[in-house]
Design an enzyme around this catalytic site. Sequence first.
Site, mmCIF file in Angstrom:
data_model
loop_
_atom_site.group_PDB
_atom_site.id
_atom_site.type_symbol
_atom_site.label_atom_id
_atom_site.label_comp_id
_atom_site.label_asym_id
_atom_site.label_seq_id
_atom_site.Cartn_x
_atom_site.Cartn_y
_atom_site.Cartn_z
ATOM 1 C CB THR A 19 -0.936 -0.004 1.219
ATOM 2 O OG1 THR A 19 -1.642 -1.248 1.264
ATOM 3 C CG2 THR A 19 -1.935 1.138 1.144
ATOM 4 C CB SER A 20 3.401 2.521 2.338
ATOM 5 O OG SER A 20 2.480 2.530 3.390
ATOM 6 C CB ALA A 89 -0.340 -9.597 -4.277
ATOM 7 C CB THR A 93 -2.392 -5.840 3.522
ATOM 8 O OG1 THR A 93 -1.273 -6.571 4.029
ATOM 9 C CG2 THR A 93 -3.623 -6.253 4.316
ATOM 10 C CB VAL A 238 14.625 -6.775 1.065
ATOM 11 C CG1 VAL A 238 15.719 -6.083 1.885
ATOM 12 C CG2 VAL A 238 14.562 -6.183 -0.343
ATOM 13 C CG HIS A 520 -7.092 -3.009 11.627
ATOM 14 N ND1 HIS A 520 -8.270 -2.437 12.070
ATOM 15 C CD2 HIS A 520 -7.362 -3.438 10.371
ATOM 16 C CE1 HIS A 520 -9.197 -2.522 11.122
ATOM 17 N NE2 HIS A 520 -8.662 -3.135 10.084
#
Length: 584
Positions: A19-20, A89, A93, A238, A520
């Site tokens: 996401t980030s 993926a 998330t 990584v 979360h």
Amino acid sequence: MGVCASALSADYIIVGAGTSGLVVANRLSENPDVTVVVIEPGTDQRANPNVTDPDNFQVPFGTEIDWSYDVVSQPDAGGQTFILHQGKAWGGTSTINGMTYIRGESAQIDAWEKLGNPGWNWDSLFPYYIKSENYTIPNKSQLAAGATYHVDWHGFNGPLNTGYSPNLVNTSSAALITETWQGLSLPHNPDLNSGHPHGFSIGPMTVDAEQNLRWDAARAYYYPVEQRPNLSIVRGAVKRVVWKDRRNENGGRKRGLEAKGVEYITDNGKLHVLEAKKEVILSAGSVRTPLILEGSGIGNPSLLESLGIETKVALPGVGENFLEQTNHLLGFAATTEIEPTWGGYHGFVTMQDLFGDVTPDLAASTRAKIPQWAKVAVGDSAKTGLSTEPVEKLLRIQHDLLFKQKVAAAEIIIGVIPGDGVSLAGATYWLLMPFSRGNVHLGSVDEINDPIIDPRFFRADFDLSATVATGRLGQKFWLSDPVSSLILAPVLPGEDLLPNNATDEQWDAFTRGSAVPNSHGLGSASMMARELGGVVDLELRVYGTTNVRVVDASIIPMQISGHLTATIYAVAERASDIIKGTWN
């Protein structure tokens, strides 16, 4: 450029296409003069119906696109072990989550400043919520079903589509749910994204509202720009940051470690090194980011020594302050007269809503327990390198948010699913800001995919009491007029385990035994002052380094009264400006 089979160097290396990471990759590669390489073990899932179809939520759990991390046994949650779902993926998330788009509470974001982050507050983050969002106004039928909004709280030009499923249509359930909540004195909230979520409403989702298509981070931020010649994805996991031989010096003073690049492993087991000309940005998530830091020699020296890792920077906060919520479900058999909702009616309740007149006494008794909870969170300070005073400060700030500023303390999602002859009326609920603090650490240098995750559910005893109170309110909703006339009997867990007049002991047992992780998790590389146990500074740079930053959920220092997705996108947008040097 898309997938890159091999690369030797890049200006910016981003670890994780989640996401980030994809937000940052998109924004940095807007400059054609810099090269950006993202390293990600997951793959392109744009054609996977289990990702693209919002109605398939939870279907990908346990599949190859779910890390399915093991969580160690939780003594205070019935000794259960759990699986923590995290996406593997392009999109991370955001490809498997519940797609809810609800921001945090403004007072909670403002509290970040008290933790050593001047300039991080609701007013400064709000423009980035707007920048990321492309909101679709609900249609007439969705408005009649209970979807409400205010244009001032939404963006209409960002990459991230938000809106409502086309399945959400007006039914008789909308009026029943509204009248029942109002009868319980919970007000309707016209827009849950205003920074004040208290009340109930239908929250928007990260979907294309017309196509009923999940709008994950890859679809929002990567696919539209994947042909940029300066942007590529390398497949690999990584393991660690590789450092230059000596510390970066400035005027004779040592500034900190300078990253040379990263070491990653491919599916065939081969190790490769990718060099960073400018920066390494860790966006591997709240579980994997602390593992990479520890593998790189950054963390608690005692732990690193036990793993045979040389300490490069002593940061005992790495992997600590891991904050996760427990999720619970109540289900009732209902007549088919109650129609499916096809959308979650989110109820955000305060401590006052949960405990009523005894709330002031409860505020005093819980504040007195903060030193005790801090000791549990710290553990053996000789081994953890932590002290109780900083944790006590964190818990006092959280306590003030809950009891003085009256932020939302718990969430209850009301929904109806059609069944064969009967409907299932449910209440999914969780405590939003638990006082329990857990951790996530590297268990072995060679097994980065097998971390030790310990959220310490219910170690702060008040978390159990507040979760029980939330469950009681969820049960009370379905047993209250007018919706109660359509309820037949409790079925999850059943009247034998949790009758409608259950005792405290029955509620405690059910709550411990029914807990599951809410996925979360955050805080494991917190943006806080170093003396508080922080891992990154207000520019998201890892303490003791010159060119390594963290941009993901792990930097968020405390839980928020919303869902993580919206805030993660906003933080990543702002982080991109920080890295580009355009931050005000």
